[in-house]
Scaffold this active site. Structure first.
Site, PDB file in Angstrom:
ATOM      1  N   LYS A  22       0.840  -1.210   0.000  1.00 46.79           N
ATOM      2  CA  LYS A  22       0.000   0.000   0.000  1.00 46.79           C
ATOM      3  C   LYS A  22       0.872   1.256   0.000  1.00 46.79           C
ATOM      4  O   LYS A  22       0.617   2.193  -0.755  1.00 46.79           O
ATOM      5  CB  LYS A  22      -0.895   0.001   1.248  1.00 46.79           C
ATOM      6  CG  LYS A  22      -1.624   1.318   1.472  1.00 46.79           C
ATOM      7  CD  LYS A  22      -2.473   1.300   2.716  1.00 46.79           C
ATOM      8  CE  LYS A  22      -1.771   1.726   3.973  1.00 46.79           C
ATOM      9  NZ  LYS A  22      -1.453   3.152   4.083  1.00 46.79           N
ATOM     10  N   ASP A 316       4.935   0.606  11.859  1.00 50.73           N
ATOM     11  CA  ASP A 316       3.735  -0.052  11.325  1.00 50.73           C
ATOM     12  C   ASP A 316       3.625  -1.514  11.755  1.00 50.73           C
ATOM     13  O   ASP A 316       2.635  -2.176  11.429  1.00 50.73           O
ATOM     14  CB  ASP A 316       3.715   0.032   9.789  1.00 50.73           C
ATOM     15  CG  ASP A 316       3.337   1.424   9.298  1.00 50.73           C
ATOM     16  OD1 ASP A 316       2.931   2.263  10.117  1.00 50.73           O
ATOM     17  OD2 ASP A 316       3.451   1.665   8.075  1.00 50.73           O
TER      18      ASP A 316
END
Ligand code: UD1
Length: 429
Positions: A22, A316
């Site tokens: 992404k 993340d």
């Protein structure tokens, strides 16, 4: 609103295909604004954030054509989309679209450098910290942009075009690096970006820009030198495999036990995480086209972690690692140094029986013998998947609410996990 039901306790065994990243797909799509010719992107993940950015680019006038399914293609193969920004009709990126996803703010750099005039709404996105945009504005000002903030919009002008200069970021920022890099490709003369982000996604974008005719030295280092060119041209580029998705499934397997191959995952982009998971008791084998992760029989050991810009441990993956440590045989300390509010998963993990205490930027996680199923709520993208990891190992059933956060960044998560033996399903009302 969709929910995800998870019955805990099953091991994961089998193979999971890894999607395109992404965090590379979004800036690559935005790079299409830099040229009137067609940029073809392969392996685009099917994610809500990608769909939203398609709408934003459509609004600017970018033509988009998606290839149909090809013979022999696996059902989870990414999309091939051709983006053509030949006839830009509007250089304003409006609030109602940009406020939904922070990365859409990144259209600022390409629109300004190519059209010399743009208005972009200040961003929104995950509520994981204040996430200011001062580095972006500083970088564009160094390149000669005239910037004002008016009614929640950045109004940017560069009469005669941007001019190369030296940009020194006070702190590593992925988005500000993308913005400065894209802006510099069409600026007059040389730009040097110091303290640039070295994330693999920044490298992927830089390599695509080179295919489009940009002149960039130092790719993969913290100093990027760009010689501006008059125009860029079309190119074809395949989106890098998602290292955060790879790391997330690796942690899920470390949590439940079992043996899974993460097909297409790039272990070379995950060295810090691999070392941490090995210390925690997992076995990882680097394979030709992916990595295999196993944990059989042995318990989890506690490991202390501090998030850092690449090549350090990624922020993340912090929430997912915290979920894993809730079952470790001892206490681990996790320090978040990138975002100041990235602990919203803590209270939700506590609903599943985790024992975590917070002090400033540090979480202390005391491993417990067993987690218990519960109703939990996704609060942001990575936090939501940490709850999935915990629920997979909890006793009994859990229900995850607000899964739209998950859909922003994880493609067909339930299918990928259930194919490996997890008891997980989506409930759509
Ligand atoms: C990107 C990633 C996100 C990841 C983050 C850090 C995408 C789409 N998102 O987000 O998943 O968690 O990198 O690896 O790729 N900062 C400022 N001023 C600025 C810009 C940033 O102070 O102008 C601060 C931020 O508040 C944060 C730090 O810099 O504390 C790093 O943020 P940054 O790297 O910019 O994150 P994003 O690019 O938004």
């Amino acid at each position: 609103m969709d929910r995800i039901r998870i019955g805990g306790g099953n091991e994961l065994n089998g193979e999971i295909p890894i999607s395109g990243a992404k965090n590379a797909a979004l800036p690559l799509m935005i790079a299409s604004l830099l040229t009137a010719e067609t940029l073809t992107l392969k392996n685009l993940p099917r994610l809500a954030d990608v769909q939203l950015l398609k709408r934003i680019l459509h609004n600017h006038g970018v033509d988009q054509r998606t290839d149909g399914k090809r013979a022999g293609q696996c059902s989870q193969a990414g999309e091939t989309v051709h983006f053509t920004a030949a006839d830009i009709v509007d250089t304003t990126a409006p609030y109602n679209l940009v406020s939904k996803m922070r990365a859409s703010f990144w259209v600022l750099g390409p629109l300004l450098t190519r059209f010399h005039d743009t208005r972009v709404s200040l961003p929104g996105g995950c509520a994981i910290g204040t996430r200011p945009v001062d580095f972006y504005l500083m970088a564009l000002r160094e390149l000669g942009a005239e910037l004002d903030i008016e009614n929640g919009y950045v109004v940017a002008k560069a009469p005669g075009g941007l001019k190369g200069n030296r940009i020194t970021f006070p702190m590593v920022s992925v988005g500000a690096t993308h913005t400065a890099l894209m802006a510099a490709t069409l600026a007059k003369g040389e730009t040097v970006i110091e303290n640039a982000a070295r994330e693999p996604e920044v490298i992927d974008v830089a390599e695509c820009l080179v295919k489009m005719g940009a002149k960039i030295d130092g790719i993969g280092t913290s100093t990027l030198t760009i010689q501006g060119v008059d125009e860029l041209h079309g190119a074809t580029h395949e989106v890098l495999a998602d290292r955060i998705e790879t790391g997330t499934y690796a942690m899920a397997v470390a949590m439940t036990g079992g043996d899974v191959t993460l097909r297409g995952g790039r272990p070379d982009n995950l060295n810090s995480m691999i070392s941490v998971l090995e210390q925690a008791g997992a076995t990882i084998d680097v394979e030709d086209n992916g990595m295999r992760i196993r944990r059989n029989g042995n318990g989890l050991k506690p490991v202390d972690v501090e998030t850092q810009p690449y090549p350090g441990f990624p922020t993340d993956l912090q929430a997912q690692f915290m979920a894993l440590m809730t079952r470790a045989g001892g206490t681990s300390v996790i320090r978040e140094t990138i975002f100041e509010n990235r602990f919203m998963h803590v209270q939700e993990l506590a609903r599943l029986g985790a024992d975590i205490s917070l002090s400033g930027d540090t979480a202390t996680v005391k491993g417990v013998d067993q987690l218990h199923g519960a109703e939990v709520m996704a609060t942001d993208l990575r936090a939501s998947v940490s709850l999935v990891i915990a629920a997979l190992a909890a006793e009994g059933e859990s229900m995850l609410h607000r899964v739209y956060h998950l859909d922003r960044g994880f493609e067909t998560l339930e299918d990928k996990l259930s194919a490996c033996g997890a008891d997980i399903s989506r409930i759509s009302d």
